[in-house]
Design an enzyme around this catalytic site. Structure first.
Site, short mmCIF file in Angstrom:
data_model
loop_
_atom_site.label_atom_id
_atom_site.label_comp_id
_atom_site.label_asym_id
_atom_site.label_seq_id
_atom_site.Cartn_x
_atom_site.Cartn_y
_atom_site.Cartn_z
CG PHE A 1 151.46 42.25 90.90
CD1 PHE A 1 151.67 40.88 90.88
CD2 PHE A 1 151.69 42.94 92.08
CE1 PHE A 1 152.11 40.21 92.01
CE2 PHE A 1 152.13 42.28 93.21
CZ PHE A 1 152.34 40.92 93.19
CG ASP A 2 150.47 43.51 82.85
OD1 ASP A 2 150.26 44.70 82.57
OD2 ASP A 2 150.02 42.56 82.20
CE LYS A 3 143.36 45.72 83.63
NZ LYS A 3 142.58 44.62 82.96
#
Length: 794
Positions: free
Chosen positions: A472-474
């Site tokens: 996941f990208d933050k």
């Protein structure tokens, strides 16, 4: 995909890339989308044709027609879906669209009237078959005609059988006439397809059924031959009807947008068709009306049901944009609270919206077009079954030939050998196998689209259903993507107002989300009357920060790592200590330098999404055992956010190229999905097994870049997509098992003496069974909605 190659070019000419790819792993349409998402432009030399056939072909017929299309000179790639969606990529220098349409007519492909031909870079959406009510009338009428013929055949067969059984005194020719009429109606549609097969020099199941029926008649078994044709025609009529349900589920999307809109022009309200709407038009939306176009709200307050496009279960509040001129200049940067989409439903308030996209380019239109193209993309299981059939079918024909001459070796009449050979051919025909995977893929894609999830074909559907790891990208994925200033720490001798004014001046030049937050929050902190100096010469350093000229002096704003590298002097000790302390507390930090003097540091914090923790818990329950968060922020900041949302692995300090390397590492260990916004994360997504983009309804790039696009930015749609994909994968496996199992049982049974009638009944029954099993996906529901609510309440 192989490494792209480039050729030498003259100064001033555009750079060109030649891409070599494996057509079994990625389609030309998918390459086109990725190129467009990356900012590239395909040459006008290559055309894109998206058509809808008036009548969906049977699975084996579709494959035959597809092979015929691919053999045409100038056709680069052709695909036909189980619902009759036809996609062709072609070379304009070798064949024109008109010549291609003539070639289609020569192959006997009746194309729906409202089809689309265009270049890859400008393809509008493909509402290619439905009429004004969203239904595909050609397909429906074809299926109805076949059903009527099948029922007529069955009625005549029953009448003939009743005469034989209960009216022995009736003239024999009456029963024979009923059987002959049953032959006519039962074989009417079969003869047409069999003749087409023979014209293409192919021996398919349709031809086989006619040969078997003719053989039965030659042997005097008129009733049995009529039964064979009745069951065969009835089975395929039911199959077409069932597949029509899946087809209509997709076509219903095209009917969501209204046909007309009320537009304010020259102070007057006029009603126009949606095709006449232009970018910049002001559309008046009355309470409870469907919106006719994508745009932003300029007047009025209301709530809008966005479920038809984004799948959101609750209406979303909308209000006017603060600065219409800025929204007009940068429509992609309009906040979600002011952005609206065609096909959504207005609430109780009247609205006035400014159109930002023509009808053919709206989010809904693009979804319909992409779903239509996704129908034509084969899944790994479908490619596997295709390869199996290429070996299996010749083997069955060889076996049938041997059995046909069994009377030479075995003491039995030639009639019995012929009958057994025909029965084996019927039993071994892999019709159910041919439709098993496409029907499940189509139903899964249709069900996902109905809930605001765009899945681009069978490959991402199956892969998403099999993987156990996700990255996941933050920012904007696990967090809201709207960071706020929490601390302003000026250096000694610098005022907070000076630090903010310089920062606002430079960041106002950037359209980065972080810059927008700095400007908005910074202005709120400024004292009234504080002047903001003039700024110019923006230079962005991706993943690090920016440089600009403010009040005639060079300004540098960015991460601490930006300073002390690339010829820049390191930060002074006091500013470095402040940044270290802010990072320890989980803040995103920016240092500001003007001229040769450090002005100080700013700390920001992005709020984790309220639904993130619950969504991740659902993913764990679905079998996603490993979750990794990738962030460009400092490791301490990444770890703080990861702890809040419940992720145990957080990788920070990653530049865009580092995220690509991280995805390569993760993929070397197992299949992995990359979840992000589809814009900044596009390179990492391209290296994932499946790229998943959030908030795709408001981003053209996200729609193009992702394999799976969540139209809303609600992370709870991700467990739904994974759960549906897992269910679809299970249905595909069930269908393949049933298809092969029936063949494995029927072939020995017919060799041992099972009759043709029983073989046809089981054969057609298995085909119908796999289609009905696939259609169950249309009714799929998220199995854990109550868990989400409980977790959110907690």
């Amino acid at each position: 995909m192989k490494k792209p190659t480039s050729t030498a070019r003259l100064p001033g000419t555009p750079a060109e890339l030649c891409i070599h790819y494996d057509g079994t792993k990625i389609s030309l349409t998918r390459i086109r989308e990725v190129i467009k998402a990356s900012g590239g432009i395909l040459s006008e030399r290559f055309g894109h044709l998206l058509l809808r056939l008036e009548r969906p072909p049977r699975a084996r017929q579709a494959r035959r027609l597809q092979e015929g299309l691919n053999a045409i000179s100038g056709v680069l790639e052709a695909r036909i879906s189980a619902t009759g969606q036809l996609r062709i990529e072609f070379d304009r220098q070798r064949i024109s669209s008109q010549a291609l349409q003539q070639a289609l007519a020569g192959l006997g492909l009746p194309v729906a009237a409202s089809s689309y031909t265009g270049s890859p870079g400008s393809a509008p959406y493909g509402d290619t078959a439905p009429g004004p009510d969203g239904k595909s009338h050609g397909a429906l009428s074809g299926a109805s005609s076949e059903m009527r013929c099948a029922l007529a055949s069955g009625a005549l067969l029953a009448l003939g059988a009743a005469m034989d059984a209960w009216l022995p005194a009736a003239p024999p020719w009456l029963a024979w006439a009923c059987y002959a009429a049953a032959y006519f109606f039962g074989g009417l549609h079969t003869v047409r397809e069999a003749l087409e097969n023979l014209r293409q020099r192919r021996f398919e199941i349709d031809t086989l059924m006619l040969v078997a029926a003719a053989g039965a008649a030659a042997l005097g078994s008129w009733a049995e031959g009529a039964l064979l044709l009745f069951l065969f025609s009835l089975g395929h009529a039911l199959e077409h009807y069932a597949m029509g349900r899946a087809r209509r589920a997709i076509e219903a999307l095209a009917a969501l947008a209204p046909d007309t809109a009320t537009v304010r022009r020259d102070g007057q309200l006029v009603e126009l068709s949606v095709e006449q709407l232009q970018v910049g038009d002001l559309v008046v939306v009355k309470p409870h009306e469907r919106l006719a176009a994508d745009g932003f709200v300029v007047q009025g307050v209301s709530s809008i049901n966005q479920a038809p496009v984004t799948g959101e279960s609750m209406p979303v509040d909308k209000r006017p944009v603060e600065d219409p001129a800025q929204a007009r200049a940068y429509p992609g940067a309009v906040e979600a609270i002011s952005r609206v989409f065609a096909g959504t439903i207005n609430g109780s308030g009247a609205l006035e919206i400014e159109v930002t996209r023509r009808a053919t380019d709206s989010a809904l239109a693009r979804v319909v077009r992409m779903v239509s193209e996704a129908e034509t993309r084969k899944s790994p299981t479908q490619r596997l079954t295709d390869r199996f059939e290429r070996i299996f079918v010749p083997a069955v024909l060889l076996l049938a030939t041997v059995l046909l001459f069994a009377w030479v070796v075995v003491d039995e009449p030639m009639r019995d050998s012929f009958y057994r050979a025909m029965a084996v051919l019927v039993a071994a025909s892999p019709c159910a196998l041919a439709i098993a995977t496409p029907s499940a893929v189509l139903s899964g894609i249709a069900r996902a689209a109905r809930s605001g999830v765009l899945i681009k074909g069978g490959a991402p559907l199956e892969t998403l259903g099999a993987l156990q790891s996700m990255a996941f990208d933050k920012t904007g994925t696990l967090t809201e993507g709207r960071p706020r200033i929490t601390e302003v720490r000026p250096a000694q001798g610098v005022s907070e107002q000076e630090l903010l004014a310089v920062t606002i001046a430079a960041e106002s030049l950037s359209d980065h989300p972080l810059a927008s937050a700095l400007v908005q929050d910074g202005r709120a902190r400024l004292d009234a009357g504080t002047a903001i100096p003039a700024a110019s010469g923006l230079r962005s350093m991706t993943g690090k920060g920016l440089a600009a000229t403010v009040a005639g002096q060079p300004v540098l704003i960015g991460k601490a790592e930006l300073f002390g590298s690339g010829g820049e002097a390191p930060l002074d000790a006091s500013t470095a200590r402040v940044i270290a302390g802010l990072r320890e507390s989980g803040r995103t930090t920016l240092a500001v330098r003007m001229g040769g003097r450090d002005l100080g540091a700013i700390g920001m914090m992005d709020t984790p999404r309220a639904s993130a923790q619950a969504a991740l818990q659902q993913l764990r329950q679905l079998g996603i055992s490993r979750m990794v968060m990738l962030s460009g922020d400092h490791a301490k900041v990444a770890e703080a956010v990861a702890q809040q949302v419940g992720i145990t692995e957080a990788w920070g300090d990653l530049m865009p190229e580092d995220k690509v390397a991280a995805m390569r590492e993760l993929r070397s260990q197992a299949q992995v999905a990359m979840v992000g916004d589809g814009v900044n994360d596009a390179p990492a997504m391209a290296h994932a097994s499946v790229g998943v983009a959030m908030g795709a309804a408001g981003s053209d790039v996200a729609l193009e870049a992702a394999d799976v696009a969540l139209m809303s930015d609600d992370l709870r749609h991700l467990p739904f997509a994974v759960g549906l994909s897992r269910k679809a994968r299970a249905v595909i496996r069930q269908n393949v098992f049933v298809s092969l199992g029936v063949v494995a049982v029927l072939v020995p049974a017919t060799i041992m003496g099972l009759g043709i009638g029983a073989a046809v009944a089981v054969h057609e029954g298995s085909t119908l069974l796999v289609v009905i099993n696939a259609l169950r996906l249309l009714a799929y529901r998220d199995p854990m909605p109550t868990v989400t609510k409980a977790q959110e309440a907690a």
